[in-house]
Design an enzyme around this catalytic site. Structure first.
Site, mmCIF file in Angstrom:
data_model
loop_
_atom_site.group_PDB
_atom_site.id
_atom_site.type_symbol
_atom_site.label_atom_id
_atom_site.label_comp_id
_atom_site.label_asym_id
_atom_site.label_seq_id
_atom_site.Cartn_x
_atom_site.Cartn_y
_atom_site.Cartn_z
ATOM 1 N N ASN A 1 -8.666 -0.849 3.843
ATOM 2 C CA ASN A 1 -8.459 -1.150 2.128
ATOM 3 C C ASN A 1 -7.589 -1.983 2.148
ATOM 4 O O ASN A 1 -7.725 -2.595 0.710
ATOM 5 C CB ASN A 1 -8.629 0.060 1.496
ATOM 6 N N PHE B 1 -10.587 24.500 -6.744
ATOM 7 C CA PHE B 1 -9.469 23.312 -7.705
ATOM 8 C C PHE B 1 -10.411 22.279 -8.218
ATOM 9 O O PHE B 1 -11.362 21.867 -7.680
ATOM 10 C CB PHE B 1 -8.759 22.668 -6.462
ATOM 11 N N ASP C 1 -1.718 -0.859 5.735
ATOM 12 C CA ASP C 1 -1.946 -0.307 7.050
ATOM 13 C C ASP C 1 -3.547 -0.054 7.307
ATOM 14 O O ASP C 1 -3.972 0.168 8.387
ATOM 15 C CB ASP C 1 -1.434 0.768 7.477
ATOM 16 N N LYS D 1 -2.433 29.397 -6.794
ATOM 17 C CA LYS D 1 -1.499 28.190 -6.615
ATOM 18 C C LYS D 1 -1.782 27.215 -7.506
ATOM 19 O O LYS D 1 -3.034 26.956 -7.569
ATOM 20 C CB LYS D 1 -1.268 28.115 -5.087
ATOM 21 N N LYS E 1 -6.900 -4.790 -5.318
ATOM 22 C CA LYS E 1 -5.799 -5.188 -4.514
ATOM 23 C C LYS E 1 -5.935 -6.662 -4.361
ATOM 24 O O LYS E 1 -4.737 -7.272 -4.637
ATOM 25 C CB LYS E 1 -5.757 -4.652 -3.387
ATOM 26 N N ASP F 1 0.815 -0.972 -0.128
ATOM 27 C CA ASP F 1 -0.104 -0.270 -0.248
ATOM 28 C C ASP F 1 1.023 1.343 0.043
ATOM 29 O O ASP F 1 2.078 1.093 0.399
ATOM 30 C CB ASP F 1 -0.921 -0.039 1.236
ATOM 31 N N GLY G 1 -4.575 3.405 -3.703
ATOM 32 C CA GLY G 1 -5.941 4.129 -3.868
ATOM 33 C C GLY G 1 -5.740 5.332 -4.304
ATOM 34 O O GLY G 1 -6.681 6.134 -4.943
ATOM 35 N N ASP G 2 -4.520 5.977 -4.360
ATOM 36 C CA ASP G 2 -4.301 7.173 -4.765
ATOM 37 C C ASP G 2 -4.196 7.571 -6.147
ATOM 38 O O ASP G 2 -4.345 6.842 -6.988
ATOM 39 C CB ASP G 2 -2.531 7.472 -4.023
ATOM 40 N N ARG H 1 6.864 17.378 -3.930
ATOM 41 C CA ARG H 1 5.442 17.940 -4.947
ATOM 42 C C ARG H 1 5.590 19.242 -4.807
ATOM 43 O O ARG H 1 6.069 19.959 -3.928
ATOM 44 C CB ARG H 1 4.435 17.383 -4.098
#
Lengths: 1355, 372
Positions: A843, A530, A840, A553, A820, A390, A668-669, A587
């Site tokens: 999910n 956004f 962790d 931004k 997964k 994960d 899941g990101d 980032r």
């Protein structure tokens, strides 16, 4: 759980406050029972269970055979003693387990809850709660059963729950009661409530409930949104009342906690196969000997009858042979000793304890030691080939830190010398009393720059303090807590706060800050929110002087295009900085502003309002409007945020991949985030030959993309090979050679350019089964969740697999928990490889359960993953120790143990076989029966156990240093069928020697007093002694790590053999039981004979010398890596020259990415705004809907401190009765920007990410959870008994004004379930920030931002 | 197996980082750090032997150098032992016991006598042990081995009259318990052997055969015991019956020596110690050396008088008489010496071969670095 199963329920009928009525149905009570036995049933049930084990039954069968006198070749106790031992050990273990289960059941059953009985609240134990009772829950209490929420202390029957124990999500969720019941309010009303619920029977679907409430001749639909499930905790809600629908074993929690799937290791399976083979072998031997017996009885035995008649029932040689077969089955059964299984369990238990005890896997921050939660999988840890990890919380800490920035062309936060002295952490407090103490920054030039009042710097931080959607909460003066929807924003605002630009609070129309100590208030004119397409957000504010400025931004790619041309030079510099940051895996965001004149603002404001009101294509129009004003901006600079990896992640990944373990990240990101992390933890490097991204939406496109990737791989690897052959030999040296780690400092210069750690040279190509196996070069595959869904379809599986497995790194983003698990299953199915899943969160549970080994990271996200896991610890980096040290050792030990164990038992047992040829195949044993009984459990058990528990071939730091040492396990080299046959062959050889040497020597030999030595007892003692000595010498050879314990065991076993033998052969025992101990005097008279000792020495030499020679040759000519490592260690010790090559030193220097900046520069830019950011938040703020600050409402339990304007708000609370304040998601809808994601996906069809986000952003259980329509809709007037499902559009009229139409549109169909997905998503977004801030703020302040009753500012 | 993974811990929310143990405040204060002991951290001091050329090759040479001399010693010792063996079964027509062997039946009351002449080429100097040997006689057969009652032989009164079931079918005879019971006792070897030396003038001199001291000390003094001590055996064995094949009861086995009667008769004890292999020898008599100067058995002609009572031809058995002297290592045993020499030589040879291989093909370098 043992209660009698009633006929399955068709439907459940529950009438509130009517126990008699409900008792008719005999619903389960709320008493749970997870224990298996009670005192009376323990023995029979446990024995019954134990005899379901094949091995135990087999031994029971043997025992029965032994009771038949004609067959019995051994006394009954030779079997019953070990069997009883095994059964007792297992029974004790089961009893202990069950005792703890009883205890925990009792604890749960005896919890107190308040039950409403006859209008009075009474304390009852949980177990006494019945279906149909109404119980009262208070804040922070566990929900006792599955309840239908009737009413709560909060307006509109809302209440908040935390479901961490149920699904692992730590964020809060909202539940709302049906409107009719929510008004019941107090106890009196509730006790007269007699509604009847008809609903589905108990099931395990956490996210679904459907039922109907019948009350006062009306029907109300019930959904999961009305339910409080057992296991949840009530949060931020003073109290609520619920009607028990499901109790005890019927609750969803219990229905979900089914049997845990029992995992077996591959060694287990191999062992079982081998045991079967051995049984086969046993039968073969039995048959051979039985045939021999038949022949012998016919040829010799029948003639010998004058001396030895057949037993009475036997009248012919065939029957005799038949009996002899069974007799031989009995005496040869020791080839599969019962102690095998027990010993294996003991060894595994020992290994588990070592894992629990390992200090190197102890995390002192969270005070958590590693825990082996299952004891049966240890050796499999040494065979892992695939790791599925994960991301959030596993690889990363899910903490964002403001790391660097570039302001007006100057970069800050650069650590100049990673090897230099640790720079001091800046102390902000003297300068800024409002600073966040947890904030870390090291570059004091930036602080100086702020202090001297550099305009750009100040503007930079002003932007950060204004342009965001963070909510603040100030419990007491100066004690600010930010609630950001994404950790990135939190980090930025916190950075601004520390540098003197403190965001204090906001109202829908204003933002209050403290700038360099002076309070300032800005009027918030607009938030240009956004979204995924825009990849930027802006605010338009008016400052105290009335100047209007737009702050923006966003991702550099989009933002830099929209700058004013005069920024060209600055853009170039900043762009370089951005590249640098990106290369470090940070980032990035670019910041810019634009000054607006009043006219410009007015004009735009007008067009914006138009766009907003538009009924069709509203999104597009808004976007266009935003686009219009976000032009000609002035660049301020850029920020770089570090998504903090957990400590040691890149190093761990490097070491693991050197160990030939493939690591797949399943997250899941979002794709950008995942890729970013991939780079920062060095799974992806810029040196990679190619990174393929699969993001097709249809089967065809996915297939095509996969094919293309494969073709490209083949093509590239061919050219690459060609190039290589052309003489690129030099490369090999640049890489760290075979064994992995860097060779001192010699390659320093080189290493600087190479990514750290550099990729290993491509592994030697395995035999080319097909083209894909031969891919050389480094590829990475990134696949999106929706593509993965297609790729996992049956006909695509193999295609996907062959592509993915040719890649060095695979990252799957936007995957659902189910996917997964599917990916894991896919590898399990097709690759026959050992898989490990680490995660962790809830999910990850599915993949943890389906992988061979599941590892849970304990700590951040609840304990669901840990509970489902086999091993747990708190840091990802412990994985390398778990696998490379513990796993490797476990595997090695287990293999050595098994080899030796089979060897010793064959050596022991096969002697009977040879003896059979000399005793008329009569199943006479060679040894004394006591020796047979004790051989496995006393004489030879401890040395091999000690070896199985303590053996080490190389020390732990060495196996980390040379990850290649892990490979034998993956290739299953140490114990496989071939090794097994070698052991068996060696055992048989030994048995031949052990029989025929004494045979040859003793048959003619005599004692020194003339008495022949060839009597049976002398022969037995000689053979047994020789056997014990030979196997002891053999274990001595096998043991590579002689601790005190090994010495004690080996010598102790030998000693015990002689002691016990002398005791058993003693006169005193014989005098008591003359029939049992007829070997009296044998030991003494045998062992005093020099010939016997010469025989034993001879047999030992003949057994051991070939082994020794063979091993030496193997070591000398074909040394394994471990042998070499061991050997060099020895040489090194001899040289007494400590060589500082410990891996620790080499690696620990590069603690975090920011320090060890070894990444290749100028790589691909992986730009920023890859937040877990969701749009729609801005509107929430401007509409003010989320500012009810239920937190204030909740403040009834928290401190009542709240900033002034909130109090004002609260006072005004009466205003529109319509707003169902608490439900924060609502406003997002009201304010017109339809639930963000679902909508954007439909409107902005191009966005690839969005559909999946709904699934992954929310936990599995929750994603289809219906949100009560009324709540979100600020349902008007709430006609008390109006159907909940009444059209909502009209309801909006009073307050929705401008948004009315859009709202109507958005609810068009208005089926309650129709748009719930998105709602819950927003809800997640609002509550779901699991960042550190939320945690520190404590549970009370955890409250969701709530909706103010005000109408929006814009309006 | 309704084990459920659910337990109370799952509902205990407060898990302050600790995975499973319901972390109360007290637990939180206490560090869960594992003890830093050598045992728990697997850092016990340990000897880590490695098979290196430096240890293995010398080991081979040492084994060789130890084994070869031992082997030579054994071989020489064994060769110095005199042993003479004669088969008197009477298989061949021209053998003296042919008729006895043919005409035998258990019912014969009169013993069949035959005598065998033989010549000793070399004198037997020290004590000479006289054995009888049987071949193809399965004393190690499971049913045979267990067919005895050690309690009875230990003099247990109840076992005397009620022997163990293991003795079947030689347990009871005519309603009376058999003493000693079982197949072993029943098949007691009952040939009588007498040895005469024929001196140069043709007279037969009886060679005195000692019949005591032929059994294990523990057997004679511990394991076997007459019921009710050694007085009045006849009374002690009253109510029992002799084994089927026997001619005389157990208390009458050695009329000449009352202390050698009953269960403690040494011939009986020797027989009861079953052999491990179907071909075996048992000590029959001892010929003690009389004077220092004369050999116990001078070379020359001898006669072996046999009272042939024990039929073996029915199952193709053989009977032998063996005379042997004894050394420190027991009787003649050429195998042991040869085996030792062979193993020693092989070890030595292996050592040499390995040494060569090691020098030629060694892939391990002696540096502390690991080659790629």
């Amino acid at each position: 759980m043992f209660r009698k199963r009633l006929p399955p329920e068709e439907e459940r009928r529950v009438r509130a406050n009517d126990r008699e009525y409900n008792e008719k149905f005999q619903y389960a009570s709320n008493c749970i029972m997870t224990s298996k036995y009670n005192i009376i049933t323990f023995l029979p049930v446990n024995l019954f269970e134990q005899f379901q084990e094949v091995a135990n039954t087999y031994f029971l069968f043997l025992l029965i055979l032994q009771l038949i006198p004609q067959i019995s070749s051994l006394s009954w106790f030779t079997t019953i003693v070990p069997l009883a031992l095994v059964l007792t050990i297992t029974a004790v273990k089961d009893a202990t387990d069950d005792y703890f289960r009883h205890k925990s059941d009792n604890q749960v059953n005896n919890r107190q809850s308040q039950v409403l009985i006859r209008g009075l609240l009474q304390n009852e134990k949980w177990m006494n709660v019945r279906v149909g009772d109404i119980i009262k829950l208070e804040n922070n209490q566990f929900v006792a059963a599955d309840l239908l929420l009737l009413s709560s202390s909060e307006p509109h029957g809302l209440c908040y729950i935390e479901t961490a124990e149920l699904d692992g999500e730590t964020n809060m969720k909202v539940r709302q009661s049906v409107s009719v019941t929510s008004e019941l309010g107090d106890q009196n009303n509730l006790s007269s409530f007699n509604g009847e619920v008809v609903c589905e029977p108990p099931n395990n679907k956490l996210d679904r409930f459907c039922g109907t409430l019948y009350w006062r001749d009306k029907k109300y639909t019930l959904t999961n949104q009305n339910m409080l499930l057992r296991g949840c905790v009530l949060r931020n809600t003073e109290a609520c009342y619920g009607l028990v629908i499901f109790a005890g074993p019927d609750t969803k929690l219990m229905q979900n906690s089914g049997r845990t799937k029992f995992k077996r290791t591959s060694i287990d399976r191999l062992m079982n196969t081998l045991v079967l083979w051995i049984f086969g072998f046993l039968v073969c031997m039995g048959v051979i000997l039985a045939i021999g017996n038949a022949v012998w009885e016919r040829e010799v035995g029948s003639l010998f009858q004058s001396y030895l008649p057949w037993d009475p029932p036997v009248d012919n040689f065939l029957f005799n042979a038949f009996l002899s077969f069974w007799s031989y089955v009995i005496i040869l059964n020791t080839v599969v000793p019962i102690s095998l299984y027990v010993s294996v369990e003991v060894i595994r238990l020992g290994h588990s304890y070592f894992i629990n005890w390992d200090q190197h896997m102890f995390c002192s921050q969270c005070n958590t030691a590693a825990e082996a939660r299952t004891t049966t999988l240890n050796e499999e840890l040494g065979q892992v080939e695939y790791i599925f990890s994960d991301k959030t919380g596993t690889l990363t800490q899910n903490i964002m830190s403001f790391n660097k920035c570039s302001i007006n062309g100057q970069t800050f936060g650069e650590i100049t010398d990673p090897l230099g002295p640790q720079p001091k952490r800046l102390d902000f407090t003297p300068f800024n009393p409002l600073a966040d103490l947890d904030f870390c920054f090291y570059d004091d030039t930036l602080l100086e720059s702020v202090k001297v009042g550099d305009l750009h710097t100040q503007e930079f931080f002003r932007l950060l303090s204004l342009c965001h959607t963070v909510m603040s909460e100030e419990k007491s003066e100066g004690e600010l807590v930010y609630k950001a929807q994404s950790p990135d924003e939190g980090a930025l605002v916190t950075a601004a706060r520390n540098f003197g630009f403190v965001f204090r609070s906001r109202t829908p129309g204003t933002i209050s800050t403290t700038e360099m100590g002076r309070p300032a208030t800005y009027t918030l004119l607009a938030i240009l929110d956004f979204n995924n397409i825009r990849k930027r957000m802006s605010v338009i504010v008016r400052n105290a002087e009335g100047r209007i400025r737009l702050y923006c931004k966003g991702a550099d790619t989009v933002l830099l295009e929209r700058l004013h041309p005069c920024n060209q030079e600055l853009t170039n510099i900043t762009s370089d900085h951005l590249n640098e940051y990106a290369a470090d895996g940070l980032r990035t965001l670019a910041l810019a502003y634009r000054d607006l004149t009043e006219d410009e603002w007015e004009a735009w404001s007008e067009s914006h309002r138009c766009a907003d009101k538009a009924t069709d294509c509203r999104e597009d129009r808004l976007a266009a409007a935003y686009e219009q004003i976000e032009q000609d901006m002035m660049l301020l600079g850029a920020t770089a945020i570090e998504d903090k990896l957990q400590e040691g992640v890149p190093e761990t990944i490097a070491v693991l991949s050197l160990a030939n373990i493939k690591i797949w990240v399943l997250t899941g990101d979002k794709q950008e985030t995942a890729v970013n992390i991939g780079y920062s933890c060095k799974m992806l490097t810029d040196d990679m030959t190619e990174v393929f991204i699969i993001s097709g939406h249809t089967v065809q496109s996915v297939r095509q993309e996969l094919r293309r990737a494969r073709e490209r791989m083949i093509e590239l690897s061919q050219t690459r090979d060609a190039v290589k052959e052309a003489g690129m030999e030099g490369w090999g040296e640049a890489y760290f050679t075979g064994n992995g780690l860097r060779e001192g400092d010699g390659t320093g210069g080189r290493a600087k350019q190479l990514p750290c750690p550099p990729p290993p040279p491509p592994p030697p190509p395995p035999p080319p089964s097909n083209l894909m196996d031969n891919i050389s070069g480094e590829f990475a595959l990134i696949i999106n969740g929706h593509s993965l869904a297609h790729a996992l379809e049956a006909d695509m599986e193999t295609e996907f697999l062959s592509t993915a497995c040719a890649c060095k790194a695979v990252i799957c983003c936007r995957v659902t928990p189910l996917q997964k698990a599917q990916v894991v299953e896919l590898i399990k199915k097709h690759k026959k490889a050992v898989t490990l899943a680490i995660g962790d969160g809830a999910n990850d549970v599915s993949m943890i359960k389906s992988a061979h080994i599941g590892v849970g990271i304990s700590g951040q996200e609840g304990i669901q993953a840990v509970l489902a896991s086999d091993y747990s610890f708190s840091q990802f980096r412990f994985l390398q120790r778990l696998l490379l040290v513990h796993g490797r050792w476990s595997y090695l030990r287990m293999c050595r143990f098994l080899c030796y164990f089979f060897y010793k038992n064959f050596a022991f047992t096969m002697v009977h076989f040879w003896f059979g040829f000399f005793c008329g195949f009569s199943a006479q044993t060679v040894y004394d029966q006591y020796f047979i009984t004790l051989y496995n459990i006393v004489y030879t058990s401890l040395p091999v156990l000690a070896m199985g528990i303590f053996d080490q071939d190389v020390p732990d730091h060495r196996s980390l240093e040379y990850p290649k040492l892990y490979e034998p396990g993956q290739l299953n080299l140490l114990f496989n069928k071939k090794e097994f046959f070698i052991c068996i062959a060696q055992g048989i050889y030994t048995s031949v020697v052990l029989f025929f040497v004494p045979y040859a020597v003793l048959s003619d030999a005599s004692q020194s007093n003339g008495v022949p030595l060839a009597d049976y007892q002398t022969f037995a003692v000689t053979t047994a002694t020789a056997l014990v000595i030979v196997v002891s010498v053999q274990i001595a050879l096998d043991t590579g790590f002689w601790t005190v314990i090994n010495h004690v065991c080996v010598w102790g076993s030998l000693g015990s053999y002689f002691t016990i033998m002398f005791a058993l052969h003693s006169q005193s025992l014989f005098r008591i039981f003359p029939n049992q101990f007829h070997f009296v005097g044998s030991a003494q008279s045998t062992l005093l004979q020099p010939v016997v000792w010469l025989t034993i020495a001879l047999a030992t030499a003949i057994c051991i010398v070939p082994v020794l020679a063979f091993r030496f040759l193997k070591l000398d000519l074909k040394p394994q890596l471990s042998d070499t490592v061991r050997y060099t260690q020895l040489v090194r010790q001899k040289k007494r020259k400590p060589v500082g090559r410990s891996v620790g030193g080499a690696w620990r220097g590069t603690g975090s990415v920011s320090e060890g900046r070894l990444g290749a520069r100028g790589g691909s830019r992986r730009s920023g705004y890859a937040f877990a950011h969701q749009e729609g938040f801005g509107e929430l703020i401007t509409s003010g809907k989320n500012m009810r600050l239920s937190s204030m409402a909740l403040a009834s339990f928290a401190s009542r401190h709240s900033s002034g304007w909130i109090d004002t708000l609260r006072r005004k609370k009466h205003t529109p009765p319509s707003t169902s304040g608490e439900c924060s998601p609502a406003p997002s809808c009201v304010s017109g920007s339809v639930p963000p994601l679902s909508n954007s996906s439909s409107v902005l069809g191009g966005s690839q990410d969005t559909p999946i986000e709904q699934e992954t952003g929310t936990a599995p259980a929750q994603n289809t959870q219906p949100v009560p329509s009324s709540s979100s809709q600020t349902p008007p007037a709430i006609v008390p008994d109006s159907e909940a499902a009444a059209p909502q559009g009209q309801a909006q009229a009073p307050n929705a004004g401008v948004f009315n139409s859009s709202a109507v549109k958005c609810h068009g169909g208005d089926s309650p379930g129709g748009w719930t997905l998105s709602l819950s998503t927003v809800q997640e977004a609002l509550f779901g920030w699991k960042g550190i801030a939320a945690r520190t703020s404590g549970s009370n302040s955890h409250g969701p931002p709530s909706v103010a009753k005000e109408t929006s500012q814009i309006e | 197996m309704m084990a459920s993974s659910y337990n109370a811990k799952e509902e205990d929310g407060h898990h302050s980082g600790a995975p499973a143990h319901g972390g109360a405040a007290a637990a939180a204060a206490k560090s869960k750090k594992p003890d830093n002991t050598a045992f728990k951290q697997q850092r016990l001091p340990a000897w880590q032997p490695i098979l290196t050329a430096g240890t293995v090759l010398p080991a081979f040479f040492v084994i060789g150098l130890i084994f070869i001399p031992i082997g030579i010693g054994l071989f020489v010792t064994s060769n110095n032992i005199r042993e003479f063996e004669i088969d008197y079964t009477g298989v061949d027509v021209d053998s003296p016991c042919y008729s006895c062997a043919r005409n035998f039946s258990w019912n014969n009351t009169a013993p069949c006598l035959c005598s065998v002449d033989f010549t000793l080429e070399q004198p037997f100097e020290s004590n000479v042990f006289m054995y009888y040997g049987l071949s193809n006689f399965y004393q190690n057969h499971r049913r045979y081995v267990k067919s005895r009652d050690d309690s009875q032989l230990y003099g247990d009164r109840s076992a005397l009259t009620n022997p163990s079931k293991e003795c079947e079918p030689y347990r009871m005879s005519d309603g009376q318990a058999i003493a000693p019971c079982g197949a072993i006792a029943n098949s007691l070897f009952n040939d009588t052997l007498e040895l005469y030396h024929i001196d140069s003038n043709g007279t037969r001199n009886t060679i005195p055969l000692v019949k005591k001291g032929i059994a294990w000390w523990t057997d004679k003094h511990v394991k076997f015991r007459n019921p009710g001590g050694n007085n009045n055996l006849t009374a002690a064995f009253r109510g029992t019956s002799k084994p089927v094949n026997w001619r005389k009861p157990v208390y009458d086995l050695d009329p000449s020596d009352p202390d050698n009667n009953g269960f403690i008769n040494e011939d009986f004890i020797v027989w009861m110690r079953t052999a491990a292999l179907p071909t075996f020898r048992k000590l029959y008599r001892i010929i003690q050396k009389k004077a220092v100067t004369t050999p116990t058995l001078p070379s020359g002609r001898y006669v072996l008088n046999i009272s042939y009572n024990y039929p073996v031809l029915s199952f193709d058995g053989r009977k032998r008489m063996i005379l042997s002297t004894i050394s420190w290592m027991g009787g003649k045993n050429p195998f042991l010496g040869i085996a030792y020499i062979t193993v020693g030589s092989i070890c030595f040879f292996l050592g040499v071969v390995l040494l060569i291989i090691h020098h030629k093909y060694d892939t391990r370098n002696n540096s502390a670095d690991i080659p790629n």
